[in-house]
Design a protein around this motif. Structure first.
Motif, PDB file in Angstrom:
ATOM      1  N   GLN A   4       0.837  -1.187   0.000  1.00 27.42           N
ATOM      2  CA  GLN A   4       0.000   0.000   0.000  1.00 27.42           C
ATOM      3  C   GLN A   4       0.873   1.239   0.000  1.00 27.42           C
ATOM      4  OE1 GLN A   4      -3.574   0.410  -0.094  1.00 27.42           O
ATOM      5  NE2 GLN A   4      -2.784   2.451  -0.548  1.00 27.42           N
ATOM      6  N   SER A   6       1.418   5.337   0.120  1.00 27.19           N
ATOM      7  CA  SER A   6       0.773   6.487   0.734  1.00 27.19           C
ATOM      8  C   SER A   6       1.761   7.643   0.792  1.00 27.19           C
ATOM      9  CB  SER A   6       0.277   6.141   2.144  1.00 27.19           C
ATOM     10  OG  SER A   6       1.379   5.812   2.984  1.00 27.19           O
ATOM     11  N   GLY A   7       1.249   8.806   1.185  1.00 20.24           N
ATOM     12  CA  GLY A   7       2.123   9.952   1.364  1.00 20.24           C
ATOM     13  C   GLY A   7       2.061  10.995   0.269  1.00 20.24           C
ATOM     14  N   LEU A  19       7.181   9.365   0.113  1.00 19.06           N
ATOM     15  CA  LEU A  19       6.162   8.346  -0.066  1.00 19.06           C
ATOM     16  C   LEU A  19       6.545   7.101   0.728  1.00 19.06           C
ATOM     17  CD1 LEU A  19       5.528   8.587  -3.919  1.00 19.06           C
ATOM     18  CD2 LEU A  19       4.554   9.961  -2.061  1.00 19.06           C
ATOM     19  N   SER A  20       5.528   6.391   1.189  1.00 24.21           N
ATOM     20  CA  SER A  20       5.735   5.148   1.919  1.00 24.21           C
ATOM     21  C   SER A  20       5.031   4.005   1.204  1.00 24.21           C
ATOM     22  CB  SER A  20       5.181   5.267   3.344  1.00 24.21           C
ATOM     23  OG  SER A  20       5.813   6.294   4.065  1.00 24.21           O
ATOM     24  N   CYS A  21       5.623   2.842   1.291  1.00 24.62           N
ATOM     25  CA  CYS A  21       5.016   1.622   0.766  1.00 24.62           C
ATOM     26  C   CYS A  21       5.044   0.602   1.895  1.00 24.62           C
ATOM     27  CB  CYS A  21       5.766   1.120  -0.444  1.00 24.62           C
ATOM     28  SG  CYS A  21       5.197  -0.476  -1.066  1.00 24.62           S
ATOM     29  N   THR A  77       8.556  -1.480   5.571  1.00 19.15           N
ATOM     30  CA  THR A  77       8.159  -0.341   4.753  1.00 19.15           C
ATOM     31  C   THR A  77       9.322   0.134   3.884  1.00 19.15           C
ATOM     32  OG1 THR A  77       6.534   0.363   6.392  1.00 19.15           O
ATOM     33  CG2 THR A  77       7.267   2.020   4.814  1.00 19.15           C
ATOM     34  N   GLN A 113      -2.280  -0.119  -4.389  1.00 24.31           N
ATOM     35  CA  GLN A 113      -2.981   1.071  -4.851  1.00 24.31           C
ATOM     36  C   GLN A 113      -2.005   2.240  -4.844  1.00 24.31           C
ATOM     37  OE1 GLN A 113      -6.448   1.388  -2.296  1.00 24.31           O
ATOM     38  NE2 GLN A 113      -7.731   0.515  -3.904  1.00 24.31           N
ATOM     39  N   THR A 115      -0.649   6.328  -5.022  1.00 25.22           N
ATOM     40  CA  THR A 115      -0.865   7.575  -4.291  1.00 25.22           C
ATOM     41  C   THR A 115      -0.543   8.727  -5.239  1.00 25.22           C
ATOM     42  OG1 THR A 115      -0.326   8.795  -2.255  1.00 25.22           O
ATOM     43  CG2 THR A 115       1.481   7.589  -3.307  1.00 25.22           C
TER      44      THR A 115
END
Length: 121
Positions: A4, A6-7, A19-21, A77, A113, A115
């Motif tokens: 996932q 995000s960021g 960004l993070s995964c 992460t 998904q 970002t």
């Protein structure tokens, strides 16, 4: 493993963003964790990747020197530090895994998904 990203957000040219995964499930030492992006009207393209076991990295020419991929093993992460962003960095960013140290999109799986990152001039 499920991934996932995000960021993302809206930033100005020259700004930084991380960004993070996050992975739910084990990231095997053999995995290569990749970052990709898809800009409006364009194909998905490789951005950066890191081998989980030894942190060896590779970057697309367009981001080398500005973006850095790193990991936090304890948090399962992977990060993408984006510095000196440009309007052409605007895209949806995705993370995925591979067992090949490659830039080839087709070799990656478990796409998370994305970002959205929007860079205004």
């Amino acid at each position: 493993v499920q991934l996932q990203a995000s960021g993302g957000g809206v930033v100005q040219a020259g700004d930084s963003l991380r960004l993070s995964c996050a992975a739910s499930g084990r990231i095997y030492s053999s995995y290569i964790m990749g970052w990709f992006r898809r800009a409006p009207g364009k194909d998905r393209e490789f951005v950066a990747a890191m081998r989980w076991s030894n942190t060896r990295t590779m970057y697309a020419d367009s981001v080398r020197g500005r973006f850095t991929v790193s990991k936090d093993s304890a948090k399962n992460t992977v990060y993408l530090q984006m510095n000196s962003v440009k309007p052409e960095d605007t895209a949806v960013y995705y993370c995925a895994a591979s067992i090949q140290f490659t830039m080839q999109t087709s070799e990656y799986f478990n796409w998370g998904q994305g970002t959205q990152v929007t860079v205004s001039s």
